[in-house]
Enzyme design. Structure first.
Site, PDB file in Angstrom:
ATOM      1  N   CYS A 133       5.239   1.456   0.094  1.00 10.00           N
ATOM      2  CA  CYS A 133       5.274   2.910   0.161  1.00 10.00           C
ATOM      3  C   CYS A 133       3.841   3.432   0.108  1.00 10.00           C
ATOM      4  O   CYS A 133       2.929   2.733  -0.329  1.00 10.00           O
ATOM      5  CB  CYS A 133       6.107   3.501  -0.972  1.00 10.00           C
ATOM      6  SG  CYS A 133       5.519   3.134  -2.635  1.00 10.00           S
ATOM      7  N   HIS A 153      -1.950  -2.983  -8.898  1.00 10.86           N
ATOM      8  CA  HIS A 153      -1.941  -2.321  -7.588  1.00 10.86           C
ATOM      9  C   HIS A 153      -3.206  -1.492  -7.423  1.00 10.86           C
ATOM     10  O   HIS A 153      -3.197  -0.282  -7.634  1.00 10.86           O
ATOM     11  CB  HIS A 153      -0.680  -1.452  -7.490  1.00 10.86           C
ATOM     12  CG  HIS A 153      -0.597  -0.597  -6.271  1.00 10.86           C
ATOM     13  ND1 HIS A 153      -1.168  -0.945  -5.056  1.00 10.86           N
ATOM     14  CD2 HIS A 153       0.002   0.612  -6.072  1.00 10.86           C
ATOM     15  CE1 HIS A 153      -0.907   0.013  -4.173  1.00 10.86           C
ATOM     16  NE2 HIS A 153      -0.215   0.974  -4.762  1.00 10.86           N
ATOM     17  N   CYS A 201      -2.359   3.945  -0.393  1.00 14.92           N
ATOM     18  CA  CYS A 201      -1.945   2.608  -0.811  1.00 14.92           C
ATOM     19  C   CYS A 201      -1.904   1.605   0.331  1.00 14.92           C
ATOM     20  O   CYS A 201      -2.041   0.408   0.120  1.00 14.92           O
ATOM     21  CB  CYS A 201      -0.573   2.664  -1.467  1.00 14.92           C
ATOM     22  SG  CYS A 201      -0.435   3.843  -2.812  1.00 14.92           S
TER      23      CYS A 201
END
Length: 400
Positions: free
Chosen positions: A377, A346, A94
């Protein structure tokens, strides 16, 4: 070679689409999304000579197929950069785009680079997270991690377990607020200026993607309360209080302060510090807590010095774990004032720069704020944080 300030010159993104056959990018290549974002970024920064770009760093979590083949190099060439400009690909799940920015920033601070491109792309429709991955069996056989650690939704459920005061009701309320804040920001014209339109092809014909596909401004607490909990029976994580599966790309220009001045480039933010940290993969979502503590310590700042937070909303409970740790209220106006990934989406490796370009635009409107944070995160138990300074802050007397 001499140290130099690192500045965020500009950033853009494609509209974020829903992953899957019904999503607007189903028939669009991942690398073409990245090319479109980079082309748009270069077009709106015409004072940058293309041969002055020292490197191109583009992240993707699943580097295969149309999302593989050393994206920094291939996308740079396809976007019209000279063949003399090198490029590479990287992966920190991510935090891929965030790591692309911090990696080139290290080269700039060292003096090896003057100007670099950093971004990310993720086509989760073509390349679902973990597709064809083959985790080493030692992870489970030696109990290095549990099987839950490989499922991000299950790790979010574990945060609820560890911090029972972070209830589903609080997560749902936060998620509803994210949708509402994004809708208000969109209506006020804050979102669209940084979107690069993308041509799309569907069974109905050609179209133009000009807006994010995922937002649900009609979200209510009653609707959220009735959603299924796919990661655990009678759980607390739902499709409503988590980010979705999305496709999209982001790009940014990062430069030394001296090069930006020489070339007449804007200075939208100055990098103060950055940090990455590891945590137990079973509770991946708390990663931004230690990474932010580390970045603050390196910058000589405290959490009270931060006037704006752009936190990636992988899951509402993950953001609440961060704000709760630092004594920040669930509805603190400093946190994601324009909404976040629960509304926007996302697309994994692209999201880090999405946080940055939103913070940069907020800085322009908030000369009263000196410092801001972008944090997120990261899968398998990590967190990433970058602290930025606002060049428009009133201490400077004028905008740069």
């Amino acid at each position: 070679m001499a140290n130099d300030d690192v500045v965020f010159v500009d950033g853009v993104r494609t509209p974020f689409g829903r992953a899957g056959e019904k999503g607007m990018y189903w028939q669009t290549r991942a690398d073409d999304l990245a090319v479109k974002a980079l082309t748009g970024l270069l077009e709106r920064n015409p004072s940058l000579p293309l041969d002055r770009v020292d490197d191109v760093a583009i992240a993707a979590t699943t580097q295969t197929g149309d999302q593989g083949l050393t994206l920094g190099r291939t996308v740079g060439m396809l976007a019209g950069l000279p063949v003399t400009v090198p490029g590479y690909a990287l992966d920190r799940m991510c935090a891929g785009a965030m790591t692309a920015v911090t990696t080139v920033a290290g080269g700039i601070a060292f003096g090896a680079y003057d100007v670099a491109i950093a971004g990310g792309v993720e086509h989760m429709g073509h390349h679902p997270m973990g597709l064809d991955a083959d985790p080493n069996p030692r992870f489970v056989s030696e109990k290095l991690v549990s099987m839950d650690a490989l499922n991000m939704g299950k790790t979010a459920e574990r945060i609820h377990d560890r911090y029972p005061h972070l209830t589903k009701e609080r997560s749902d309320r936060y998620a509803m607020a994210s949708q509402q804040k994004y809708a208000a920001a969109l209506a006020a014209g804050h979102i669209t200026p940084d979107l690069i339109p993308v041509a799309t092809q569907t069974p109905e014909g050609w179209g133009l993607a000009t807006a994010d596909e995922a937002p649900r401004p009609e979200t209510t607490m009653e609707g959220l309360a009735g959603l299924k909990t796919p990661f655990r029976d009678h759980g607390r994580v739902t499709a409503g209080n988590a980010s979705g599966l999305n496709d999209g790309a982001t790009m940014s220009i990062v430069a030394s302060a001296s090069a930006a001045k020489e070339l007449g480039l804007s200075t939208k933010m100055r990098m103060v510090s950055f940090a990455f940290a590891g945590v137990d993969p079973d509770i991946m979502g708390i990663g931004p807590v230690p990474s932010t503590e580390k970045a603050l310590r390196k910058a000589g700042l405290s959490i009270d010095d931060i006037g704006l937070f752009e936190l990636n909303e992988a899951f509402a409970v993950q953001v609440l774990a961060f704000t709760d740790h630092f004594g920040i209220a669930d509805d603190d106006p400093r946190v994601n004032p324009w909404g976040g990934a629960i509304a926007i989406g996302h697309p994994l490796a692209s999201s880090g720069v999405r946080l940055m370009l939103q913070l940069a635009r907020q800085f322009e409107q908030r000369p009263d704020v000196r410092y801001g944070v972008t944090a997120m995160c990261v899968g398998l138990g990590q967190g990433g944080t970058v602290i930025w300074e606002n060049p428009h802050h009133k201490r400077y007397g004028k905008s740069n």
